[in-house]
Design a protein around this motif. Structure first.
Motif, PDB file in Angstrom:
ATOM      1  N   GLY A 201     -24.532  15.224 -22.196  1.00 16.66           N
ATOM      2  CA  GLY A 201     -25.119  15.132 -23.534  1.00 16.66           C
ATOM      3  C   GLY A 201     -24.896  13.797 -24.212  1.00 16.66           C
ATOM      4  N   GLY A 202     -24.788  12.713 -23.463  1.00 16.51           N
ATOM      5  CA  GLY A 202     -24.584  11.391 -24.057  1.00 16.51           C
ATOM      6  C   GLY A 202     -23.132  11.037 -24.294  1.00 16.51           C
ATOM      7  N   VAL A 203     -22.223  11.940 -23.942  1.00 17.42           N
ATOM      8  CA  VAL A 203     -20.791  11.671 -24.127  1.00 17.42           C
ATOM      9  C   VAL A 203     -20.147  11.455 -22.763  1.00 17.42           C
ATOM     10  CG1 VAL A 203     -18.602  12.584 -24.978  1.00 17.42           C
ATOM     11  CG2 VAL A 203     -20.708  13.002 -26.253  1.00 17.42           C
ATOM     12  N   LEU A 204     -19.506  10.300 -22.622  1.00 15.68           N
ATOM     13  CA  LEU A 204     -18.785   9.942 -21.405  1.00 15.68           C
ATOM     14  C   LEU A 204     -17.320  10.300 -21.606  1.00 15.68           C
ATOM     15  CD1 LEU A 204     -18.910   8.319 -18.640  1.00 15.68           C
ATOM     16  CD2 LEU A 204     -18.059   6.410 -19.982  1.00 15.68           C
ATOM     17  N   THR A 205     -16.783  11.113 -20.712  1.00 12.72           N
ATOM     18  CA  THR A 205     -15.363  11.456 -20.750  1.00 12.72           C
ATOM     19  C   THR A 205     -14.716  10.826 -19.530  1.00 12.72           C
ATOM     20  OG1 THR A 205     -15.887  13.546 -21.836  1.00 12.72           O
ATOM     21  CG2 THR A 205     -13.695  13.345 -20.868  1.00 12.72           C
ATOM     22  N   ALA A 206     -13.697  10.018 -19.788  1.00  5.99           N
ATOM     23  CA  ALA A 206     -12.986   9.318 -18.716  1.00  5.99           C
ATOM     24  C   ALA A 206     -11.495   9.485 -18.956  1.00  5.99           C
ATOM     25  CB  ALA A 206     -13.368   7.851 -18.702  1.00  5.99           C
TER      26      ALA A 206
ATOM     27  N   ARG B 239     -10.838  11.136 -13.632  1.00  6.00           N
ATOM     28  CA  ARG B 239     -12.083  11.886 -13.529  1.00  6.00           C
ATOM     29  C   ARG B 239     -13.020  11.392 -14.639  1.00  6.00           C
ATOM     30  NH1 ARG B 239     -12.210  17.390 -11.843  1.00  6.00           N
ATOM     31  NH2 ARG B 239      -9.976  17.193 -12.007  1.00  6.00           N
ATOM     32  N   VAL B 240     -14.286  11.155 -14.276  1.00  8.73           N
ATOM     33  CA  VAL B 240     -15.287  10.712 -15.232  1.00  8.73           C
ATOM     34  C   VAL B 240     -16.415  11.733 -15.229  1.00  8.73           C
ATOM     35  CG1 VAL B 240     -16.960   8.891 -15.797  1.00  8.73           C
ATOM     36  CG2 VAL B 240     -14.719   8.277 -14.860  1.00  8.73           C
ATOM     37  N   SER B 241     -16.867  12.100 -16.422  1.00 11.23           N
ATOM     38  CA  SER B 241     -18.020  13.002 -16.530  1.00 11.23           C
ATOM     39  C   SER B 241     -18.918  12.507 -17.655  1.00 11.23           C
ATOM     40  CB  SER B 241     -17.561  14.440 -16.787  1.00 11.23           C
ATOM     41  OG  SER B 241     -16.902  14.534 -18.026  1.00 11.23           O
TER      42      SER B 241
END
Length: 185
Positions: free
Chosen positions: A85-90, A80-82
């Motif tokens: 606010g400028g932060v990419l969580t993968a 899952r990628v989100s």
């Protein structure tokens, strides 16, 4: 034995046994021998045949139902990628990629694995990342263009597994395609 024919037959049999001749075996002995030979053949066939080895199947990938997903760690399963606010969580990794108003899209920009493209709407700048950053291996952004009035980006549908272009939507007019450019190196 008074019968000379019977006596002669007996002598022939007795003399033949001394010379290594045997009486023919009875039907029961022949049948038992045939069964034993068949069992030996089947046992030999069973033990000498190669045993197929089963290669363990990798565990199935968990279903990812979010719009943004990619195989970030290279294990063959999408994570899952989100982007908030400028932060990419993968998957289990979080990294600062842009500013709070920036937008991302995922696609096959370099004809390889799915990676990130970033739009900075305030300036219309579009960047592409040619890999996924890891803790000790940052990935530099590649400037792919500037589009006036840019408000969003996405990969347009491609046929036959072609590389993805970056489609930049604008406040007015049709989207602008920023095609794939060769990676230097």
């Amino acid at each position: 034995m008074s019968n000379p024919v019977a006596l002669g037959a007996w002598r022939r049999r007795a003399g033949g046994e001394r010379l290594g001749h045997r009486r023919p075996p009875s039907k029961a002995v022949v049948g038992a021998g045939a069964i034993a030979l068949a069992c030996l053949f089947v046992t030999r066939l069973h033990t000498s045949a190669p045993t197929p080895t089963a290669t363990p199947e990798p565990p199935p990938c968990p279903a990812v139902t979010t719009t943004l997903h990619a195989d970030v760690d290279g294990d063959g399963c999408d994570e899952r990628v989100s982007f908030t606010g400028g932060v990419l969580t993968a998957g289990h990794t979080a990294m600062r990629v842009g500013g709070p108003d920036d937008q991302i899209a995922l696609g096959r920009w370099t004809c390889g694995p799915v990676t990130v493209a970033l739009l900075r709407p305030a300036t219309g700048e579009v960047f592409r990342f040619d890999g996924w950053a890891k803790e000790a291996n940052p990935v530099a952004a590649v400037d792919v263009g500037r589009v006036e009035g840019a408000v969003g980006l996405r990969p347009p549908a491609q046929e036959n597994g072609r590389c993805d272009d970056i489609a930049v939507s604008r406040t007015t007019g049709p989207p602008v395609l920023l095609p794939y450019r060769a990676v230097a190196g």
